[in-house]
Design a protein around this motif. Structure first.
Motif, short mmCIF file in Angstrom:
data_model
loop_
_atom_site.label_atom_id
_atom_site.label_comp_id
_atom_site.label_asym_id
_atom_site.label_seq_id
_atom_site.Cartn_x
_atom_site.Cartn_y
_atom_site.Cartn_z
N LEU A 117 -40.80 29.59 -9.08
CA LEU A 117 -40.06 30.68 -9.71
C LEU A 117 -39.37 30.21 -10.98
O LEU A 117 -39.38 30.91 -12.01
N VAL A 118 -38.77 29.02 -10.94
CA VAL A 118 -38.11 28.48 -12.13
C VAL A 118 -39.14 28.18 -13.22
O VAL A 118 -38.92 28.48 -14.40
N GLY A 119 -40.27 27.59 -12.83
CA GLY A 119 -41.31 27.29 -13.81
C GLY A 119 -41.86 28.55 -14.47
O GLY A 119 -42.08 28.58 -15.68
N PHE A 120 -42.07 29.58 -13.67
CA PHE A 120 -42.54 30.85 -14.23
C PHE A 120 -41.50 31.44 -15.17
O PHE A 120 -41.84 31.96 -16.24
N PHE A 121 -40.23 31.35 -14.78
CA PHE A 121 -39.17 31.88 -15.63
C PHE A 121 -39.09 31.12 -16.95
O PHE A 121 -38.90 31.72 -18.02
N ILE A 122 -39.27 29.80 -16.90
CA ILE A 122 -39.24 29.01 -18.13
C ILE A 122 -40.37 29.41 -19.07
O ILE A 122 -40.17 29.65 -20.27
N ARG A 154 -50.03 24.48 -13.80
CA ARG A 154 -50.74 25.17 -12.71
C ARG A 154 -51.84 24.26 -12.17
O ARG A 154 -52.97 24.65 -11.96
N ALA A 155 -51.43 23.00 -11.92
CA ALA A 155 -52.35 21.97 -11.47
C ALA A 155 -51.79 21.31 -10.22
O ALA A 155 -51.16 20.24 -10.29
N PRO A 156 -51.96 21.91 -9.04
CA PRO A 156 -51.35 21.35 -7.82
C PRO A 156 -51.87 19.97 -7.45
O PRO A 156 -51.08 19.08 -7.12
N LEU A 202 -47.30 30.95 -8.18
CA LEU A 202 -47.63 31.16 -9.59
C LEU A 202 -48.80 32.13 -9.74
O LEU A 202 -48.81 32.96 -10.65
N ARG A 203 -49.78 31.99 -8.86
CA ARG A 203 -50.92 32.89 -8.93
C ARG A 203 -50.48 34.34 -8.72
O ARG A 203 -50.95 35.25 -9.42
N ALA A 204 -49.57 34.53 -7.79
CA ALA A 204 -49.09 35.88 -7.53
C ALA A 204 -48.27 36.40 -8.71
O ALA A 204 -48.39 37.57 -9.10
N MET A 205 -47.43 35.55 -9.32
CA MET A 205 -46.61 35.97 -10.43
C MET A 205 -47.44 36.26 -11.67
O MET A 205 -47.15 37.19 -12.43
N ILE A 206 -48.49 35.48 -11.87
CA ILE A 206 -49.33 35.69 -13.05
C ILE A 206 -50.08 37.01 -12.95
O ILE A 206 -50.46 37.61 -13.97
N GLY A 207 -50.32 37.47 -11.73
CA GLY A 207 -50.96 38.77 -11.59
C GLY A 207 -50.20 39.88 -12.28
O GLY A 207 -50.81 40.81 -12.84
N PHE A 208 -48.87 39.80 -12.29
CA PHE A 208 -48.08 40.80 -13.01
C PHE A 208 -48.34 40.71 -14.51
O PHE A 208 -48.41 41.74 -15.20
N LEU A 266 -44.20 39.99 -24.10
CA LEU A 266 -45.05 39.24 -25.02
C LEU A 266 -45.71 38.04 -24.37
O LEU A 266 -46.48 37.33 -25.00
N PHE A 267 -45.37 37.79 -23.11
CA PHE A 267 -45.95 36.65 -22.41
C PHE A 267 -47.46 36.77 -22.34
O PHE A 267 -48.18 35.79 -22.46
N GLY A 268 -47.94 37.96 -22.15
CA GLY A 268 -49.39 38.19 -22.16
C GLY A 268 -50.10 37.37 -21.12
O GLY A 268 -49.79 37.40 -19.95
N LYS A 269 -51.04 36.56 -21.57
CA LYS A 269 -51.75 35.65 -20.68
C LYS A 269 -51.15 34.25 -20.68
O LYS A 269 -51.60 33.39 -19.97
N GLY A 270 -50.20 34.01 -21.55
CA GLY A 270 -49.34 32.83 -21.52
C GLY A 270 -49.97 31.49 -21.29
O GLY A 270 -51.15 31.35 -21.06
N SER A 271 -49.13 30.46 -21.34
CA SER A 271 -49.59 29.09 -21.23
C SER A 271 -49.93 28.69 -19.81
O SER A 271 -50.44 27.60 -19.60
N LEU A 272 -49.62 29.52 -18.83
CA LEU A 272 -49.97 29.18 -17.47
C LEU A 272 -51.39 29.62 -17.11
O LEU A 272 -51.88 29.30 -16.04
N ILE A 273 -52.04 30.34 -18.01
CA ILE A 273 -53.41 30.76 -17.77
C ILE A 273 -54.36 29.64 -18.15
O ILE A 273 -54.14 28.90 -19.10
N VAL A 274 -55.43 29.49 -17.37
CA VAL A 274 -56.40 28.43 -17.64
C VAL A 274 -56.97 28.60 -19.04
O VAL A 274 -57.32 29.69 -19.46
N TYR A 275 -57.06 27.48 -19.76
CA TYR A 275 -57.61 27.52 -21.12
C TYR A 275 -59.08 27.89 -21.09
O TYR A 275 -59.84 27.46 -20.22
N SER A 276 -59.48 28.67 -22.06
CA SER A 276 -60.84 29.23 -22.09
C SER A 276 -61.82 28.20 -22.65
O SER A 276 -62.10 28.18 -23.85
N VAL A 277 -62.28 27.33 -21.79
CA VAL A 277 -63.25 26.31 -22.19
C VAL A 277 -64.31 26.24 -21.11
O VAL A 277 -64.01 26.25 -19.93
#
Length: 763
Positions: free
Chosen positions: A86-91, A245-247, A281-287, A295-306
């Motif tokens: 929760l703290v990481g998502f908030f940051i 997002r790398a457990p 995190l997966r559940a929070m990113i769904g929002f 403005l977070f959009g797909k943000g830095s927690l989303i997997v990079y498109s490579v």
């Protein structure tokens, strides 16, 4: 009783006249730089104190207490993972929205022809954010400055410092991280999130915060250094998991880079903690995917498109990858060297006061803002490609083709990299199907600027990490090499950017296994794993020729006495008897109260051998065990004294409980004794650890180091190898294994370094 030997323990400063003998032998620092302030340090008690109270407390535990202990430990791991996610998502949410709002407003002002107003707004907003972050760090929690990874790594090695995991440190770490990264300074959020996870774990493990009066007595079972270390380890893994997002990468990073001690149960607990982080995190990113995060959009927690699913690399693609790995190792070593030199300069500046710390942070912010805003103006406007996979140009929050000041149908490639957050810059460099998006000069300028800005930005008085800046630098030079290779390789520039990031991380941080997994989880590209493995191994091997990893260098610069895993060859030529110094203070099993008070007030030792005098005059004293300074103070506070020096029966210690000895914040100055009590006696046998670790004085120093580090000791008793009048000849503590102490005692021993070339023109 005093005998010549042992190093005085390093934690509590002793009066100068008492240390006059010792100081000529061991000048190891008893303080270190924690965050941005000079603080006293002390070792941790990972050893189980097996005295009568411990044995009695352990015998009274039934199956219910044991089940409660196991259940609560796993419950706390769940709470650590939940809170950290929760703290990481908030940051991340806060950073992306603050930075995004700033870029959107500035872009609109540029498009409206108000360039100077946009420049002033951009610089002032960044300055305000940086000023706030540096002010709260300098005045509220200086321990929160920097990434915090060196301090956490030292803690897991057995070194503690005041307030390193306090609630105010946690609060400043979170808020300072948000504002400092949002100010566009070339720093990262990942390192501070590791420290944040460690703070959360330490506070949860202690049952709350005393300062906030949120402390529950029924959780006292975890108030020991051993359990606290396990929780901090899990918290560190959760920090990396929340940052990238790398457990799995978080667990491996903590295992490979952070922890000095590991066991299978701890591995499962850390894995469970990071799994909780990943799920939440997966559940929070769904929002956010539904557009509910601003403005977070797909943000830095989303997997990079490579992806390389449609790009089968062949044997001819390997040579440029090997070349990239070698360059990455050399660049990583050069990066470490320059960063350490800049940090040494910053240390000299910071000695002048807080005003200089704040001024330096503000200067770094203004200078960085001028470059980020000014360099895109020297860029050339390029026509949007007809086959672009994304909208071109873009004027909103982010995008591969930033319009900036260009006419319609054109984009500014420099603005796409500079006028963005680090996360968006990485995405643009990693992006697929954009072979011609960036030009050679653009990527080279971005690489050079990022390299220098990262070096000058890390040492500011604010939470600042190194992970993301190193990934950005590596991605830029990796993409540059990919552009130079061109069509001669099947790999795209985006994939070369991924390999470049891996090589620079391996060259600077010397990460191998954890690096491969983190990059894999970042990019979701399994086919690139073999190349990433090769790059990580080669870059680390090349960099090891020149220096150590960046965190070990920073720990050495801060003065943290970190015990390395390997022993230097000269340690095999020395014995433990060659490094112990004097004087060593010894207590009798039944000791006069006045003698104990005098010993505690005139020395800084934290451990004292306890000996029993024999009944027969011809016999030698017997070593009964070791008693800690904190335990002596508790005994004095309870005033369990006797008028005659007689040994008490076991029932006489019923006024003591194991919980009485959990508090380590007691001082001898807090004890008030009358003159009559000073003449009384106290029996130390029930409070003495009867099974301390001991080694013979002829044991090699290398073997002693291995035992000391792997068991997690604070004191190691040295006994004579032949029958003597004195049963113990010294105590080894952490500082006795420090190279500068050993080489000062034995200057003829040359410190061995692996074959390392030096940048002689910079040293």
């Amino acid at each position: 009783m005093s005998v010549p030997s042992g190093l005085a323990d390093e934690e509590t400063p002793a009066p100068q006249h008492q240390l006059s003998l010792r100081s000529q032998f061991n000048t190891s620092s008893q303080v270190a730089i924690i965050g941005s302030n000079l603080c006293p340090i002390e070792s941790l008690d990972y050893e189980i104190i097996e005295n009568d109270l411990f044995k009695q407390d352990w015998r009274t535990k039934g199956m219910t207490e044991i089940f409660q202990y196991i259940f609560m430990k796993w419950t706390f791991c769940f709470l650590i993972g939940l809170i950290m996610s929760l703290v990481g998502f908030f940051i991340n949410l806060s950073i992306e929205n603050i930075a995004g709002l700033k870029f959107v407003i500035t872009s609109r002002m540029i498009l409206a022809g108000k360039s100077w107003a946009a420049f002033i707004m951009f610089v002032c907003s960044n300055l305000g954010l940086m000023l706030f972050a540096s002010l709260i760090t300098a005045f509220i929690a200086p321990e929160a400055a920097g990434s915090g990874i060196p301090e956490v790594k030292a803690y897991l090695n057995g070194v503690d410092a005041p307030a390193i995991f306090s609630f105010r440190t946690l609060l400043v770490k979170i808020v300072g991280n948000i504002f400092a990264v949002s100010s566009c300074l070339h720093i990262g959020r990942a390192g501070p999130m590791v420290h944040t996870g460690a703070c959360i774990a330490a506070i949860v493990g202690e049952g709350g915060s005393k300062n906030l009066r949120l402390n529950w007595k029924w959780l006292q079972v975890f108030k020991n250094d051993l359990d606290r270390r396990d929780f901090v380890t899990c918290g560190s893994a959760a920090g990396i998991a929340a940052a990238f997002r790398a457990p799995i990468g978080g667990v491996l990073f903590t295992l490979q880079e952070m922890s000095s001690w590991w066991r299978s149960a701890l591995l499962w607990q850390a894995f469970f903690t990071t799994a909780v982080v990943a799920i939440v995190l997966r559940a929070m990113i769904g929002f956010c995917l539904r557009g509910e995060c601003g403005l977070f959009g797909k943000g830095s927690l989303i997997v990079y498109s490579v992806t390389s699913a449609n790009i089968p690399y062949q044997l001819r693609d390997v040579p440029p990858v090997l070349f990239l790995a070698v360059i990455g190792g050399m660049l990583g070593s050069l990066y470490n060297l320059l960063l350490i030199k800049i940090l040494k300069i910053y240390q000299l500046i910071y000695k002048k006061g807080i005003v200089y710390k704040i001024t330096l942070a503000c200067f770094a912010s203004v200078f960085t803002s001028c470059l980020l805003f000014g360099l895109p103006w020297i860029g050339v406007c390029h026509r949007c490609p007809s086959d672009a996979s994304e909208p071109c140009p873009t004027t909103g929050r982010s995008g591969n083709f930033r319009k900036f000041h260009c006419p319609p149908g054109h984009y500014n490639d420099l603005a796409s990299l500079f006028f963005n957050t680090n996360g968006d810059a990485i995405k643009n460099l990693f992006s697929k199907d954009t072979k011609s998006e960036f030009h050679y000069s653009c990527v080279f300028i971005f690489f050079s600027t990022s390299f220098l800005l990262s070096i000058f930005s890390y040492g500011v008085v604010a939470p600042a990490g190194l992970f993301v800046p190193i990934i950005v630098i590596g991605a830029s030079y990796g993409r540059f090499i990919g552009m130079c290779v061109g069509s001669s390789s099947n790999l795209t520039p985006g994939l070369f950017a991924v390999l470049g990031s891996a090589s620079l991380l391996g060259g600077s941080m010397r990460m191998t296994v954890s690096l491969c997994v983190i990059i894999l989880e970042l990019t979701d590209d399994l086919l690139m794993l073999p190349l990433i493995m090769i790059v990580a191994l080669i870059s680390k091997s090349v960099a090891d020729v020149f220096d150590e990893n960046i965190y070990d260098l920073i720990m050495a610069l801060k003065g943290l006495p970190h015990l390395v895993a390997h022993a230097e060859p000269y340690m095999r030529q020395l014995t433990v008897g060659d490094v112990i110094t004097g004087p060593l203070e010894v207590l009798n099993g039944i000791e006069k109260v006045g003698n104990i008070v005098h010993l505690l007030t005139t020395t800084g030792h934290n451990g004292f051998p306890v000996v029993d005098e024999p009944d027969a005059p011809s016999s030698s004293p017997l070593l009964f065990g070791l008693i800690l300074r904190a335990h002596l103070i508790v005994v004095l506070k309870k005033k369990s004294f006797f008028k005659t020096p007689t040994q008490v029966c076991p029932d006489a210690v019923v006024q003591f409980t194991a919980d009485d000895f959990l508090n380590k914040g007691c001082h001898i100055e807090d004890v008030e004794l009358s003159e009559e009590e000073m003449e009384m006696f106290v029996d130390l046998h029930p409070f003495t650890n009867t099974s301390p670790y001991t080694v013979v004085q002829t044991l090699s120093l290398a073997k002693a180091l291995r035992l000391f580090r792997e068991v997690g000791l604070r004191h190691l008793l040295v006994i004579p190898n032949v029958f003597e009048r004195v049963p113990v000849v010294g105590i080894l503590t952490r500082h006795d294994f420090m190279p500068h102490h050993i080489l000062k005692l034995h200057p003829t021993q040359k410190k061995w370094n692996r074959l390392r070339f030096r940048f002689s023109w910079l040293t």
